[in-house]
Design a protein around this motif. Structure first.
Motif, PDB file in Angstrom:
ATOM      1  N   LEU A  16       0.822  -1.201   0.000  1.00 17.30           N
ATOM      2  CA  LEU A  16       0.000   0.000   0.000  1.00 17.30           C
ATOM      3  C   LEU A  16       0.861   1.259   0.000  1.00 17.30           C
ATOM      4  O   LEU A  16       0.591   2.202  -0.754  1.00 17.30           O
ATOM      5  CB  LEU A  16      -0.920  -0.024   1.222  1.00 17.30           C
ATOM      6  N   LEU A  17       1.912   1.273   0.781  1.00 16.85           N
ATOM      7  CA  LEU A  17       2.809   2.428   0.796  1.00 16.85           C
ATOM      8  C   LEU A  17       3.534   2.590  -0.536  1.00 16.85           C
ATOM      9  O   LEU A  17       3.735   3.712  -1.009  1.00 16.85           O
ATOM     10  CB  LEU A  17       3.815   2.306   1.948  1.00 16.85           C
ATOM     11  N   GLN A  18       3.906   1.477  -1.169  1.00 14.36           N
ATOM     12  CA  GLN A  18       4.555   1.545  -2.478  1.00 14.36           C
ATOM     13  C   GLN A  18       3.603   2.136  -3.514  1.00 14.36           C
ATOM     14  O   GLN A  18       3.987   3.003  -4.308  1.00 14.36           O
ATOM     15  CB  GLN A  18       5.006   0.145  -2.901  1.00 14.36           C
ATOM     16  N   LEU A  19       2.350   1.683  -3.504  1.00 14.55           N
ATOM     17  CA  LEU A  19       1.352   2.235  -4.422  1.00 14.55           C
ATOM     18  C   LEU A  19       1.122   3.714  -4.137  1.00 14.55           C
ATOM     19  O   LEU A  19       1.091   4.536  -5.048  1.00 14.55           O
ATOM     20  CB  LEU A  19       0.042   1.467  -4.304  1.00 14.55           C
ATOM     21  N   ARG A  75     -10.927  -5.015   9.197  1.00 10.94           N
ATOM     22  CA  ARG A  75     -11.563  -5.688   8.060  1.00 10.94           C
ATOM     23  C   ARG A  75     -12.358  -4.686   7.222  1.00 10.94           C
ATOM     24  O   ARG A  75     -12.365  -4.760   5.999  1.00 10.94           O
ATOM     25  CB  ARG A  75     -12.452  -6.831   8.540  1.00 10.94           C
ATOM     26  N   GLY A  76     -13.008  -3.733   7.874  1.00  8.79           N
ATOM     27  CA  GLY A  76     -13.741  -2.694   7.148  1.00  8.79           C
ATOM     28  C   GLY A  76     -12.822  -1.801   6.333  1.00  8.79           C
ATOM     29  O   GLY A  76     -13.134  -1.445   5.192  1.00  8.79           O
ATOM     30  N   VAL A  77     -11.687  -1.434   6.893  1.00  5.52           N
ATOM     31  CA  VAL A  77     -10.708  -0.601   6.179  1.00  5.52           C
ATOM     32  C   VAL A  77     -10.163  -1.366   4.973  1.00  5.52           C
ATOM     33  O   VAL A  77     -10.034  -0.814   3.872  1.00  5.52           O
ATOM     34  CB  VAL A  77      -9.573  -0.142   7.119  1.00  5.52           C
ATOM     35  N   ILE A  78      -9.865  -2.636   5.174  1.00  4.63           N
ATOM     36  CA  ILE A  78      -9.345  -3.445   4.072  1.00  4.63           C
ATOM     37  C   ILE A  78     -10.391  -3.591   2.973  1.00  4.63           C
ATOM     38  O   ILE A  78     -10.069  -3.518   1.788  1.00  4.63           O
ATOM     39  CB  ILE A  78      -8.845  -4.810   4.594  1.00  4.63           C
ATOM     40  N   HIS A 111      -0.079  -1.216  -8.085  1.00  6.07           N
ATOM     41  CA  HIS A 111      -1.517  -1.523  -8.079  1.00  6.07           C
ATOM     42  C   HIS A 111      -1.741  -3.035  -8.161  1.00  6.07           C
ATOM     43  O   HIS A 111      -2.545  -3.599  -7.409  1.00  6.07           O
ATOM     44  CB  HIS A 111      -2.203  -0.813  -9.250  1.00  6.07           C
ATOM     45  N   VAL A 112      -1.036  -3.687  -9.059  1.00  4.10           N
ATOM     46  CA  VAL A 112      -1.192  -5.138  -9.229  1.00  4.10           C
ATOM     47  C   VAL A 112      -0.758  -5.873  -7.962  1.00  4.10           C
ATOM     48  O   VAL A 112      -1.449  -6.783  -7.500  1.00  4.10           O
ATOM     49  CB  VAL A 112      -0.416  -5.633 -10.474  1.00  4.10           C
ATOM     50  N   GLN A 113       0.371  -5.476  -7.386  1.00  2.00           N
ATOM     51  CA  GLN A 113       0.848  -6.126  -6.159  1.00  2.00           C
ATOM     52  C   GLN A 113      -0.156  -5.969  -5.022  1.00  2.00           C
ATOM     53  O   GLN A 113      -0.454  -6.932  -4.313  1.00  2.00           O
ATOM     54  CB  GLN A 113       2.203  -5.566  -5.749  1.00  2.00           C
ATOM     55  N   LEU A 114      -0.669  -4.775  -4.848  1.00  2.00           N
ATOM     56  CA  LEU A 114      -1.649  -4.533  -3.791  1.00  2.00           C
ATOM     57  C   LEU A 114      -2.931  -5.313  -4.064  1.00  2.00           C
ATOM     58  O   LEU A 114      -3.486  -5.944  -3.163  1.00  2.00           O
ATOM     59  CB  LEU A 114      -1.952  -3.038  -3.665  1.00  2.00           C
ATOM     60  N   SER A 115      -3.397  -5.317  -5.300  1.00  2.00           N
ATOM     61  CA  SER A 115      -4.617  -6.049  -5.649  1.00  2.00           C
ATOM     62  C   SER A 115      -4.467  -7.534  -5.359  1.00  2.00           C
ATOM     63  O   SER A 115      -5.391  -8.172  -4.863  1.00  2.00           O
ATOM     64  CB  SER A 115      -4.965  -5.842  -7.123  1.00  2.00           C
ATOM     65  N   ARG A 116      -3.308  -8.081  -5.665  1.00  2.00           N
ATOM     66  CA  ARG A 116      -3.066  -9.502  -5.381  1.00  2.00           C
ATOM     67  C   ARG A 116      -3.112  -9.786  -3.887  1.00  2.00           C
ATOM     68  O   ARG A 116      -3.651 -10.800  -3.455  1.00  2.00           O
ATOM     69  CB  ARG A 116      -1.725  -9.939  -5.955  1.00  2.00           C
ATOM     70  N   LEU A 117      -2.531  -8.889  -3.098  1.00  2.00           N
ATOM     71  CA  LEU A 117      -2.572  -9.072  -1.649  1.00  2.00           C
ATOM     72  C   LEU A 117      -4.003  -8.981  -1.120  1.00  2.00           C
ATOM     73  O   LEU A 117      -4.389  -9.730  -0.226  1.00  2.00           O
ATOM     74  CB  LEU A 117      -1.711  -8.028  -0.947  1.00  2.00           C
ATOM     75  N   LEU A 118      -4.758  -8.047  -1.646  1.00  2.00           N
ATOM     76  CA  LEU A 118      -6.125  -7.843  -1.164  1.00  2.00           C
ATOM     77  C   LEU A 118      -7.086  -8.931  -1.652  1.00  2.00           C
ATOM     78  O   LEU A 118      -8.020  -9.287  -0.949  1.00  2.00           O
ATOM     79  CB  LEU A 118      -6.648  -6.482  -1.631  1.00  2.00           C
ATOM     80  N   ASN A 119      -6.877  -9.459  -2.849  1.00  4.15           N
ATOM     81  CA  ASN A 119      -7.875 -10.325  -3.472  1.00  4.15           C
ATOM     82  C   ASN A 119      -7.373 -11.678  -3.909  1.00  4.15           C
ATOM     83  O   ASN A 119      -8.172 -12.529  -4.283  1.00  4.15           O
ATOM     84  CB  ASN A 119      -8.472  -9.621  -4.688  1.00  4.15           C
ATOM     85  N   GLY A 120      -6.073 -11.866  -3.958  1.00  2.38           N
ATOM     86  CA  GLY A 120      -5.507 -13.072  -4.552  1.00  2.38           C
ATOM     87  C   GLY A 120      -5.789 -14.338  -3.771  1.00  2.38           C
ATOM     88  O   GLY A 120      -6.080 -14.302  -2.582  1.00  2.38           O
TER      89      GLY A 120
END
Length: 125
Positions: A16-19, A75-78, A111-120
């Motif tokens: 998230l910080l990288q994004l 969980r709500g923030v995520i 964006h891709v890295q964060l999306s993978r962490l959040l949804n992968g």
């Protein structure tokens, strides 16, 4: 919070910080090309606020969260982060965010890295 949860949260925070950094840099460069040097990052305040809240909640969970309030709010923030990076979030955030992600390679990678962490698979925080 288990050690695995803490590790996943640390990975999420770094991604998230990288994004966030890539978006801030790209927004500043784009704006300054068009308008001259000015510091303006208004659209990204929502992301900054979510980063700060995650940090606060992680710290609260480490200290004492017997009834699980910090974890529930986390969980709500995520979930809010998931919404934002799906380009369906905040009107003032989504359009500039999508434009930057599509135009700036560093932002796209973040964006891709964060999306993978959040949804992968297996990586969902």
């Amino acid at each position: 919070m288990t050690k695995t949860d803490t590790s996943k949260l640390d990975k999420l925070r770094r991604a998230l910080l990288q994004l966030h950094k890539a978006l801030l840099d790209a927004q500043r460069i784009r704006y300054e090309r068009e308008n001259g040097r000015v510091e303006s990052r208004g659209e990204l305040r929502v992301l900054s606020a979510l980063i700060a809240r995650l940090d606060e909640l992680a710290e609260a969970d480490k200290v004492d969260d017997k009834n699980g309030d910090a974890r529930a709010e986390m969980r709500g923030v995520i979930e809010r982060l998931r919404t934002l990076v799906r380009f369906e979030g905040n009107d003032g955030f989504t359009a500039p965010y999508r434009e930057i992600v599509e135009a700036v390679p560093d932002a796209l990678v973040a964006h891709v890295q964060l999306s993978r962490l959040l949804n992968g698979p297996g990586g969902r925080v």
